[in-house]
Design a protein around this motif. Sequence first.
Motif, PDB file in Angstrom:
ATOM      1  N   VAL A  17       4.726 -23.445   5.116  1.00 60.82           N
ATOM      2  CA  VAL A  17       4.473 -22.898   3.786  1.00 60.82           C
ATOM      3  C   VAL A  17       3.387 -21.826   3.861  1.00 60.82           C
ATOM      4  N   GLU A  18       2.328 -22.093   4.623  1.00 64.38           N
ATOM      5  CA  GLU A  18       1.243 -21.124   4.761  1.00 64.38           C
ATOM      6  C   GLU A  18       1.730 -19.863   5.473  1.00 64.38           C
ATOM      7  N   GLN A  19       2.549 -20.036   6.512  1.00 60.15           N
ATOM      8  CA  GLN A  19       3.107 -18.880   7.213  1.00 60.15           C
ATOM      9  C   GLN A  19       3.968 -18.043   6.274  1.00 60.15           C
ATOM     10  N   HIS A  20       4.775 -18.690   5.463  1.00 58.45           N
ATOM     11  CA  HIS A  20       5.642 -17.987   4.519  1.00 58.45           C
ATOM     12  C   HIS A  20       4.805 -17.208   3.506  1.00 58.45           C
ATOM     13  N   ARG A  21       3.722 -17.834   3.019  1.00 58.10           N
ATOM     14  CA  ARG A  21       2.858 -17.169   2.057  1.00 58.10           C
ATOM     15  C   ARG A  21       2.208 -15.934   2.674  1.00 58.10           C
ATOM     16  N   LEU A  22       1.706 -16.071   3.879  1.00 60.22           N
ATOM     17  CA  LEU A  22       1.088 -14.934   4.568  1.00 60.22           C
ATOM     18  C   LEU A  22       2.103 -13.835   4.839  1.00 60.22           C
ATOM     19  N   HIS A  23       3.295 -14.234   5.228  1.00 57.82           N
ATOM     20  CA  HIS A  23       4.366 -13.266   5.498  1.00 57.82           C
ATOM     21  C   HIS A  23       4.728 -12.517   4.215  1.00 57.82           C
ATOM     22  N   GLN A  24       4.822 -13.236   3.089  1.00 52.90           N
ATOM     23  CA  GLN A  24       5.161 -12.618   1.809  1.00 52.90           C
ATOM     24  C   GLN A  24       4.069 -11.651   1.368  1.00 52.90           C
ATOM     25  N   GLU A  25       2.816 -12.021   1.544  1.00 49.19           N
ATOM     26  CA  GLU A  25       1.711 -11.135   1.201  1.00 49.19           C
ATOM     27  C   GLU A  25       1.761  -9.867   2.043  1.00 49.19           C
ATOM     28  N   SER A  26       2.102 -10.026   3.317  1.00 46.25           N
ATOM     29  CA  SER A  26       2.218  -8.874   4.213  1.00 46.25           C
ATOM     30  C   SER A  26       3.337  -7.952   3.759  1.00 46.25           C
ATOM     31  N   ILE A  27       4.476  -8.521   3.394  1.00 42.67           N
ATOM     32  CA  ILE A  27       5.609  -7.725   2.910  1.00 42.67           C
ATOM     33  C   ILE A  27       5.232  -6.998   1.626  1.00 42.67           C
ATOM     34  N   ASP A  28       4.571  -7.697   0.708  1.00 41.07           N
ATOM     35  CA  ASP A  28       4.154  -7.073  -0.558  1.00 41.07           C
ATOM     36  C   ASP A  28       3.223  -5.887  -0.312  1.00 41.07           C
ATOM     37  N   ALA A  29       2.286  -6.046   0.621  1.00 43.69           N
ATOM     38  CA  ALA A  29       1.351  -4.964   0.922  1.00 43.69           C
ATOM     39  C   ALA A  29       2.086  -3.764   1.527  1.00 43.69           C
ATOM     40  N   ILE A  30       3.023  -4.030   2.414  1.00 42.18           N
ATOM     41  CA  ILE A  30       3.790  -2.948   3.047  1.00 42.18           C
ATOM     42  C   ILE A  30       4.620  -2.211   2.009  1.00 42.18           C
ATOM     43  N   VAL A  31       5.298  -2.957   1.153  1.00 42.68           N
ATOM     44  CA  VAL A  31       6.133  -2.340   0.121  1.00 42.68           C
ATOM     45  C   VAL A  31       5.276  -1.496  -0.820  1.00 42.68           C
ATOM     46  N   SER A  32       4.131  -2.021  -1.192  1.00 46.43           N
ATOM     47  CA  SER A  32       3.235  -1.283  -2.078  1.00 46.43           C
ATOM     48  C   SER A  32       2.796   0.033  -1.442  1.00 46.43           C
ATOM     49  N   LYS A  33       2.465  -0.010  -0.147  1.00 48.83           N
ATOM     50  CA  LYS A  33       2.050   1.211   0.559  1.00 48.83           C
ATOM     51  C   LYS A  33       3.204   2.208   0.650  1.00 48.83           C
ATOM     52  N   VAL A  34       4.407   1.715   0.901  1.00 47.26           N
ATOM     53  CA  VAL A  34       5.564   2.609   1.014  1.00 47.26           C
ATOM     54  C   VAL A  34       5.857   3.278  -0.322  1.00 47.26           C
ATOM     55  N   ALA A  36       3.773   3.826  -2.811  1.00 53.43           N
ATOM     56  CA  ALA A  36       2.701   4.786  -3.078  1.00 53.43           C
ATOM     57  C   ALA A  36       2.881   6.040  -2.230  1.00 53.43           C
ATOM     58  N   SER A  37       3.308   5.861  -0.982  1.00 54.37           N
ATOM     59  CA  SER A  37       3.528   7.007  -0.095  1.00 54.37           C
ATOM     60  C   SER A  37       4.678   7.880  -0.585  1.00 54.37           C
ATOM     61  N   VAL A  38       5.761   7.250  -1.006  1.00 52.32           N
ATOM     62  CA  VAL A  38       6.915   8.009  -1.511  1.00 52.32           C
ATOM     63  C   VAL A  38       6.529   8.766  -2.778  1.00 52.32           C
ATOM     64  N   LEU A  39       5.844   8.098  -3.697  1.00 55.15           N
ATOM     65  CA  LEU A  39       5.411   8.766  -4.922  1.00 55.15           C
ATOM     66  C   LEU A  39       4.456   9.913  -4.612  1.00 55.15           C
ATOM     67  N   ALA A  40       3.553   9.715  -3.659  1.00 56.14           N
ATOM     68  CA  ALA A  40       2.618  10.777  -3.281  1.00 56.14           C
ATOM     69  C   ALA A  40       3.368  11.953  -2.664  1.00 56.14           C
ATOM     70  N   SER A  41       4.422  11.675  -1.889  1.00 59.38           N
ATOM     71  CA  SER A  41       5.201  12.769  -1.298  1.00 59.38           C
ATOM     72  C   SER A  41       5.949  13.560  -2.366  1.00 59.38           C
ATOM     73  N   LEU A  42       6.199  12.939  -3.519  1.00 59.63           N
ATOM     74  CA  LEU A  42       6.831  13.630  -4.635  1.00 59.63           C
ATOM     75  C   LEU A  42       5.792  14.299  -5.539  1.00 59.63           C
ATOM     76  N   GLY A  43       4.525  14.163  -5.170  1.00 63.97           N
ATOM     77  CA  GLY A  43       3.462  14.797  -5.955  1.00 63.97           C
ATOM     78  C   GLY A  43       2.943  13.925  -7.083  1.00 63.97           C
ATOM     79  N   ILE A  44       3.234  12.639  -7.030  1.00 64.90           N
ATOM     80  CA  ILE A  44       2.806  11.715  -8.083  1.00 64.90           C
ATOM     81  C   ILE A  44       1.728  10.804  -7.507  1.00 64.90           C
ATOM     82  N   GLU A  45       0.513  10.976  -7.977  1.00 69.02           N
ATOM     83  CA  GLU A  45      -0.600  10.161  -7.501  1.00 69.02           C
ATOM     84  C   GLU A  45      -0.731   8.919  -8.369  1.00 69.02           C
ATOM     85  N   ASP A  46      -1.530   7.964  -7.898  1.00 66.19           N
ATOM     86  CA  ASP A  46      -1.728   6.716  -8.643  1.00 66.19           C
ATOM     87  C   ASP A  46      -2.264   6.967 -10.049  1.00 66.19           C
TER      88      ASP A  46
END
Length: 99
Positions: A17-34, A36-46
Amino acid sequence: MKMADDEIKAIVAETLVEQHRLHQESIDAIVSKVVASVLASLGIEDDDRKELRVDFQHLRRWRKSVEQAQSYTFKAVITVVATGLMGAVWLGVKVALGK
């Protein structure tokens, strides 16, 4: 001291369960960065997100008003055509009865 099977299963389950939670948090962080990166490449900042949302709302209102205007235009064209046809039929009837 030997651990009981139930204790081992509980420890394994907690670890998984702990591994799954850590894995999910890692996926969420990666998706969030991606994203933000795509929006920034389109000229849209946070900082532009609220403004972008307002822009999209404005575009939606504009699109709906254009669709409504098209609907009214179509109805007006149908009315004009129907009125013209009725006028032509009326003139035909007047000419036919006048002879």
